[in-house]
Design a protein around this motif. Sequence first.
Motif, PDB file in Angstrom:
ATOM      1  N   ARG A 119       0.843  -1.199   0.000  1.00  0.00           N
ATOM      2  CA  ARG A 119       0.000   0.000   0.000  1.00  0.00           C
ATOM      3  C   ARG A 119       0.883   1.255   0.000  1.00  0.00           C
ATOM      4  O   ARG A 119       0.579   2.230  -0.683  1.00  0.00           O
ATOM      5  CB  ARG A 119      -0.928   0.004   1.218  1.00  0.00           C
ATOM      6  CG  ARG A 119      -2.003  -1.072   1.128  1.00  0.00           C
ATOM      7  CD  ARG A 119      -3.127  -0.834   2.125  1.00  0.00           C
ATOM      8  NE  ARG A 119      -4.112  -1.923   2.047  1.00  0.00           N
ATOM      9  CZ  ARG A 119      -4.081  -3.030   2.799  1.00  0.00           C
ATOM     10  NH1 ARG A 119      -3.128  -3.185   3.707  1.00  0.00           N
ATOM     11  NH2 ARG A 119      -4.991  -3.969   2.640  1.00  0.00           N
ATOM     12  N   GLY A 122       2.156   1.639  -3.383  1.00  0.00           N
ATOM     13  CA  GLY A 122       1.099   2.111  -4.264  1.00  0.00           C
ATOM     14  C   GLY A 122       0.944   3.615  -4.185  1.00  0.00           C
ATOM     15  O   GLY A 122       0.786   4.290  -5.210  1.00  0.00           O
TER      16      GLY A 122
ATOM     17  N   GLU B  12      -6.647   2.512  -2.199  1.00  0.00           N
ATOM     18  CA  GLU B  12      -7.584   1.384  -2.208  1.00  0.00           C
ATOM     19  C   GLU B  12      -8.932   1.840  -1.676  1.00  0.00           C
ATOM     20  O   GLU B  12      -9.016   2.700  -0.811  1.00  0.00           O
ATOM     21  CB  GLU B  12      -7.092   0.254  -1.284  1.00  0.00           C
ATOM     22  CG  GLU B  12      -6.090  -0.674  -1.910  1.00  0.00           C
ATOM     23  CD  GLU B  12      -5.695  -1.790  -0.952  1.00  0.00           C
ATOM     24  OE1 GLU B  12      -6.472  -2.109  -0.039  1.00  0.00           O
ATOM     25  OE2 GLU B  12      -4.599  -2.332  -1.112  1.00  0.00           O
ATOM     26  N   PRO B  18      -8.113  -1.573  -5.736  1.00  0.00           N
ATOM     27  CA  PRO B  18      -7.283  -0.405  -6.053  1.00  0.00           C
ATOM     28  C   PRO B  18      -8.131   0.655  -6.749  1.00  0.00           C
ATOM     29  O   PRO B  18      -9.032   0.323  -7.494  1.00  0.00           O
ATOM     30  CB  PRO B  18      -6.230  -0.979  -7.006  1.00  0.00           C
ATOM     31  CG  PRO B  18      -6.820  -2.240  -7.543  1.00  0.00           C
ATOM     32  CD  PRO B  18      -7.738  -2.757  -6.486  1.00  0.00           C
ATOM     33  N   PHE B  23      -3.298   3.118 -11.121  1.00  0.00           N
ATOM     34  CA  PHE B  23      -3.886   1.814 -11.438  1.00  0.00           C
ATOM     35  C   PHE B  23      -4.849   1.919 -12.615  1.00  0.00           C
ATOM     36  O   PHE B  23      -4.813   1.103 -13.539  1.00  0.00           O
ATOM     37  CB  PHE B  23      -4.621   1.225 -10.226  1.00  0.00           C
ATOM     38  CG  PHE B  23      -5.319  -0.073 -10.554  1.00  0.00           C
ATOM     39  CD1 PHE B  23      -4.613  -1.264 -10.566  1.00  0.00           C
ATOM     40  CD2 PHE B  23      -6.661  -0.091 -10.909  1.00  0.00           C
ATOM     41  CE1 PHE B  23      -5.242  -2.465 -10.909  1.00  0.00           C
ATOM     42  CE2 PHE B  23      -7.301  -1.293 -11.257  1.00  0.00           C
ATOM     43  CZ  PHE B  23      -6.583  -2.478 -11.249  1.00  0.00           C
TER      44      PHE B  23
END
Lengths: 165, 165
Positions: A119, A122, B12, B18, B23
């Motif tokens: 995460r 991300g 998320e 996601p 993404f």
Amino acid sequence: MTPSRQSGSGVETPAGRPRGTAFLLSQVGAHAAARFADLLGGLGVAPADVGLLRMIATQPGRSQQSLAEELGVVPSRVVALVDGLEGKGLIERRRNPRDRRNYALHLTADGTHVMTEMRTLGAAHEEEICAGLDHTQRAQLTALLETIAARQGLTPGVHPGYRQH
Amino acid sequence: MTPSRQSGSGVETPAGRPRGTAFLLSQVGAHAAARFADLLGGLGVAPADVGLLRMIATQPGRSQQSLAEELGVVPSRVVALVDGLEGKGLIERRRNPRDRRNYALHLTADGTHVMTEMRTLGAAHEEEICAGLDHTQRAQLTALLETIAARQGLTPGVHPGYRQH
DNA sequence: TATTGTTATACTCTATAACTATA
DNA sequence: TATAGTTATAGAGTATAACAATA
């Protein structure tokens, strides 16, 4: 707004390089995916592992079949992916005493830790890719992409890279 | 604009899917690439062939080495790609009498024809992918993608799918 | 018989490294 | 020696189909 005659179809520059929006999407999208794969490398997981880990984290106890269906891949591929993640100690297969045919998949403590790091990665990735855009532009881009995704029938949160041929 | 505490990193949804822009870019980009590959299937060429054909069409007589450098792949891969296209009769290798080590690559008549069909396909693909957007939105999206592409150092017209590991 | 998961196999893509021909 | 291209080889990824265990 329809030029009576232009050079070619409008998707290439006069120099022959593609310039359409669809090409740009594919180009920038592939770059974003490659960068994320690079970042993941440090964690020792592959892009294909990420979706699997995320689904197991969100719904612990899922079977391999259910993952295969949601991802749109063949069950034997899930075997390979689960083997890899189990071998790294990130997930475990637990036998269901009620129905000994299927496994209930769960994250291990290490797996939970890796999810947390994923995460963080991300968020860093998001920041890196959107670096040149201000807050308004990011919102605009997200909205445009979501419109296309919905129109094209893409399943939210599922990457087409998994999809079967 | 920095929430003191939110659920997770912000990339998320609460359901664990996601949702970041990066993404979405990767997801929609992969979808666009896959759809283009589908369309190309009818022509009998693969996505990797397209860039090669386009470069040869634009600059006839190029050597395999120069293509390898521009695409960022190893020369042996160009051999395979050129073998395939030559086998399909779309390009030909011409010996250079001045320096018999390298080849000058040229499209055949069939190759030129396929290039034309590829442009038509490109326009159809563009239309399909952008179907949900009006003229203004398409221009906006293109501008945003070009900003990212420039910031990320992407070579205009060159797909990262070629890039070496 | 039907379902879950596994194994065996094969095919595609692509890189590395050694090699040939030419300069 | 250096360069253009080729071949041989290997590894990763992924599908198909046959199979075993369980229901």
